[in-house]
Design a protein around this motif. Structure first.
Motif, PDB file in Angstrom:
ATOM      1  N   PRO A  37      -2.485   8.126  -5.884  1.00  0.00           N
ATOM      2  CA  PRO A  37      -3.049   8.040  -4.530  1.00  0.00           C
ATOM      3  C   PRO A  37      -3.456   6.640  -4.097  1.00  0.00           C
ATOM      4  CG  PRO A  37      -3.958   9.918  -5.718  1.00  0.00           C
ATOM      5  CD  PRO A  37      -3.180   9.130  -6.718  1.00  0.00           C
ATOM      6  N   ALA A  38      -3.940   5.816  -5.027  1.00  0.00           N
ATOM      7  CA  ALA A  38      -4.421   4.485  -4.652  1.00  0.00           C
ATOM      8  C   ALA A  38      -3.306   3.556  -4.184  1.00  0.00           C
ATOM      9  CB  ALA A  38      -5.150   3.851  -5.832  1.00  0.00           C
ATOM     10  N   ALA A  39      -2.054   3.907  -4.446  1.00  0.00           N
ATOM     11  CA  ALA A  39      -0.945   3.035  -4.064  1.00  0.00           C
ATOM     12  C   ALA A  39      -0.624   3.112  -2.575  1.00  0.00           C
ATOM     13  CB  ALA A  39       0.300   3.383  -4.873  1.00  0.00           C
ATOM     14  N   TRP A  40      -0.995   4.196  -1.896  1.00  0.00           N
ATOM     15  CA  TRP A  40      -0.664   4.332  -0.472  1.00  0.00           C
ATOM     16  C   TRP A  40      -1.335   3.259   0.397  1.00  0.00           C
ATOM     17  CZ3 TRP A  40       3.407   6.841   0.989  1.00  0.00           C
ATOM     18  CH2 TRP A  40       3.863   7.953   0.280  1.00  0.00           C
ATOM     19  N   PRO A  41      -2.640   2.977   0.214  1.00  0.00           N
ATOM     20  CA  PRO A  41      -3.236   1.909   1.029  1.00  0.00           C
ATOM     21  C   PRO A  41      -2.596   0.542   0.784  1.00  0.00           C
ATOM     22  CG  PRO A  41      -4.941   3.293   0.063  1.00  0.00           C
ATOM     23  CD  PRO A  41      -3.652   3.680  -0.595  1.00  0.00           C
ATOM     24  N   VAL A  42      -2.115   0.296  -0.438  1.00  0.00           N
ATOM     25  CA  VAL A  42      -1.440  -0.968  -0.728  1.00  0.00           C
ATOM     26  C   VAL A  42      -0.154  -1.070   0.097  1.00  0.00           C
ATOM     27  CG1 VAL A  42      -0.349  -2.368  -2.526  1.00  0.00           C
ATOM     28  CG2 VAL A  42      -2.435  -1.070  -3.043  1.00  0.00           C
ATOM     29  N   LEU A  43       0.562   0.034   0.200  1.00  0.00           N
ATOM     30  CA  LEU A  43       1.769   0.062   1.016  1.00  0.00           C
ATOM     31  C   LEU A  43       1.431  -0.231   2.477  1.00  0.00           C
ATOM     32  CD1 LEU A  43       4.828   0.658   1.171  1.00  0.00           C
ATOM     33  CD2 LEU A  43       4.235   3.058   1.596  1.00  0.00           C
ATOM     34  N   GLY A  44       0.352   0.361   2.968  1.00  0.00           N
ATOM     35  CA  GLY A  44      -0.072   0.112   4.341  1.00  0.00           C
ATOM     36  C   GLY A  44      -0.396  -1.348   4.594  1.00  0.00           C
ATOM     37  N   ALA A  45      -1.064  -1.992   3.637  1.00  0.00           N
ATOM     38  CA  ALA A  45      -1.409  -3.407   3.774  1.00  0.00           C
ATOM     39  C   ALA A  45      -0.141  -4.263   3.843  1.00  0.00           C
ATOM     40  CB  ALA A  45      -2.291  -3.851   2.610  1.00  0.00           C
ATOM     41  N   GLY A  46       0.878  -3.875   3.085  1.00  0.00           N
ATOM     42  CA  GLY A  46       2.140  -4.613   3.119  1.00  0.00           C
ATOM     43  C   GLY A  46       2.804  -4.541   4.487  1.00  0.00           C
ATOM     44  N   VAL A  47       2.711  -3.385   5.143  1.00  0.00           N
ATOM     45  CA  VAL A  47       3.294  -3.231   6.478  1.00  0.00           C
ATOM     46  C   VAL A  47       2.530  -4.069   7.502  1.00  0.00           C
ATOM     47  CG1 VAL A  47       3.676  -1.587   8.361  1.00  0.00           C
ATOM     48  CG2 VAL A  47       4.335  -0.983   6.025  1.00  0.00           C
ATOM     49  N   VAL A  48       1.196  -4.088   7.398  1.00  0.00           N
ATOM     50  CA  VAL A  48       0.388  -4.903   8.312  1.00  0.00           C
ATOM     51  C   VAL A  48       0.768  -6.376   8.187  1.00  0.00           C
ATOM     52  CG1 VAL A  48      -1.945  -5.721   8.793  1.00  0.00           C
ATOM     53  CG2 VAL A  48      -1.542  -3.293   8.399  1.00  0.00           C
TER      54      VAL A  48
END
Length: 424
Positions: free
Chosen positions: A384-395
């Protein structure tokens, strides 16, 4: 005014004339067939073919890699041959590749079939966008928004049928969805043959009517800004992999939500696009306004990723609620990106080589089809903790792209030439 007259007036306002409206019907049928299959594809490979999650990611990733060649190849061919005939060839190729999947559960053979289908899919996407740009003319933003609305209505129809069929949970049910998609490709190929060939812009005429001097056609492979723009687009197309691959697998392997929720979320995605895509297109009347959509795009994508994390905790109802929020946020990000990407990709393209430029831009979605499933399955494996990291990459990617294209776009950035003529 009567309802029938109102509908007739609305129908008449669709850009592109009869051919434009005919292509919208083709889009509806095509996407209805795709909606039957795409929401169930990952589950078909897992539950019917018996492939583990890792192999599903590899299969979809490698087949996506093969499809990368489809975008520039289709764009190249469309600048040299009738666009509609090239599109028909891509549609027939997809139908045959799908039907071939029914003949085997062998990983290697399924990979080859999926790769052939991906090649046609990536090519037809570029060809459809090019057709929209040509038939829509100065109203291309509005036509593209109408087309996406129709496209997602088709997705919704197919998704509802898929949800009902998946409730049976049998091998024959999954096979019926696959066959339905193949039949839709055959139907749209026959209908596309009836479409007129749209005129391609080949040169710009000055206000005095003087023809520009003949010059070699622009080469997108030497356009550094366009290549870098395309590279950043690869990351921004990730909503596709998250919604179509990541969410069904996440539901099955990381949440307590019912499996039948996966196609229903695809229906929700389609419904939101049907009702919201056209209104959102008003925010991209110029290329500069399209660029300003990148910031909210990153915000909504990150919100969707946070909701994916939340869906792995708590009760079934908590998981379902979080997944619905994730689907809504990711869909908004998808619509914002579709609007911005469409206008920027055409605005940055050089006149006289529109097909070649859009073919290069098509590499972004093709590369996402290749790397996206691998990245998303890696996120699922990481937890689960990997999803916010993916979001930060898109930003971060949104910020980079905004800065990259800013200097290339004039202000005001009306990207449609005042007067164009065609050699056809």
């Amino acid at each position: 005014m009567s309802p029938s007259l109102s509908r007739a007036a609305l129908y008449a306002r669709i850009p592109g004339g009869d051919d434009g409206r005919r292509m919208l019907w083709i889009t509806l049928i095509n996407k209805a067939g795709t909606g039957l299959w795409m929401g169930a594809a990952a589950l078909y490979f897992t539950l019917v073919a018996g492939l583990p999650v890792a192999e599903v990611g590899i299969l979809m990733g490698i087949s996506g890699t093969a499809g990368i060649a489809g975008a520039p190849l289709a764009g190249h061919l469309a600048d040299r041959f009738p666009l509609t005939r090239v599109l028909v060839a891509a549609q027939v190729q997809q139908a045959l590749a799908l039907l071939a999947l029914l003949t085997t559960h062998d990983f290697t053979l399924m990979l080859l079939c999926s790769a052939a289908g991906s090649l046609g899919d990536r090519g037809s996407n570029v060809l459809t966008r090019l057709y929209s740009a040509r038939v829509g003319g100065a109203d291309r933003i509005r036509y593209q928004a109408v087309q996406r609305t129709v496209s997602n209505a088709g997705w919704g129809i197919g998704g509802l049928a898929a949800a009902a069929t998946l409730g049976l949970g049998t091998t024959h049910a999954y096979q019926a969805l696959l066959i339905g998609n193949a039949v839709s490709y055959a139907v749209v190929a026959a209908l596309t043959l009836r479409c007129g060939e749209p005129k391609a812009p080949s040169r710009v005429v000055t206000g005095s009517g003087t023809r520009a001097s003949a010059v070699p056609p622009p080469n997108p492979w030497r356009d550094r800004t366009y290549l870098l723009f395309t590279a950043t687009e690869t990351m921004l197309f990730l909503d596709d992999a998250v919604l179509q691959v990541g969410m069904p697998l996440w539901i099955v392997h990381a949440t307590t939500a019912p499996h039948g929720l996966a196609p229903l979320l695809m229906v929700l995605n389609c419904a939101l696009v049907v009702f919201c895509q056209l209104p959102l297109s008003r925010f991209a009347g110029t290329a500069q306004s399209a660029r300003r959509l990148l910031l909210p795009l990153g915000g909504f994508f990150t919100a969707g990723c946070l909701a994916m994390t939340a869906s792995s905790r708590g009760s079934t109802w908590t998981a379902v609620s979080a997944l619905v929020v994730a689907a809504i946020a990711l869909t908004v990000a998808e619509m914002l990106h579709a609007t911005a990407s469409w206008e920027l990709s055409v605005a940055l393209a050089a006149d006289g080589a529109q097909g070649a430029y859009l073919g290069v831009h098509g590499l972004a979605s093709s590369a996402q089809r290749s790397g996206g499933p691998l990245l998303v399955t890696a996120v699922i494996a990481a937890g689960p903790a990997a999803w916010p990291v993916l979001g930060a990459g898109v930003v971060l990617t949104c910020a980079v792209q905004s800065r990259l294209v800013r200097s290339r776009l004039p202000d005001p950035a009306l990207s449609v030439p005042t007067v164009t003529v065609s050699e056809h």
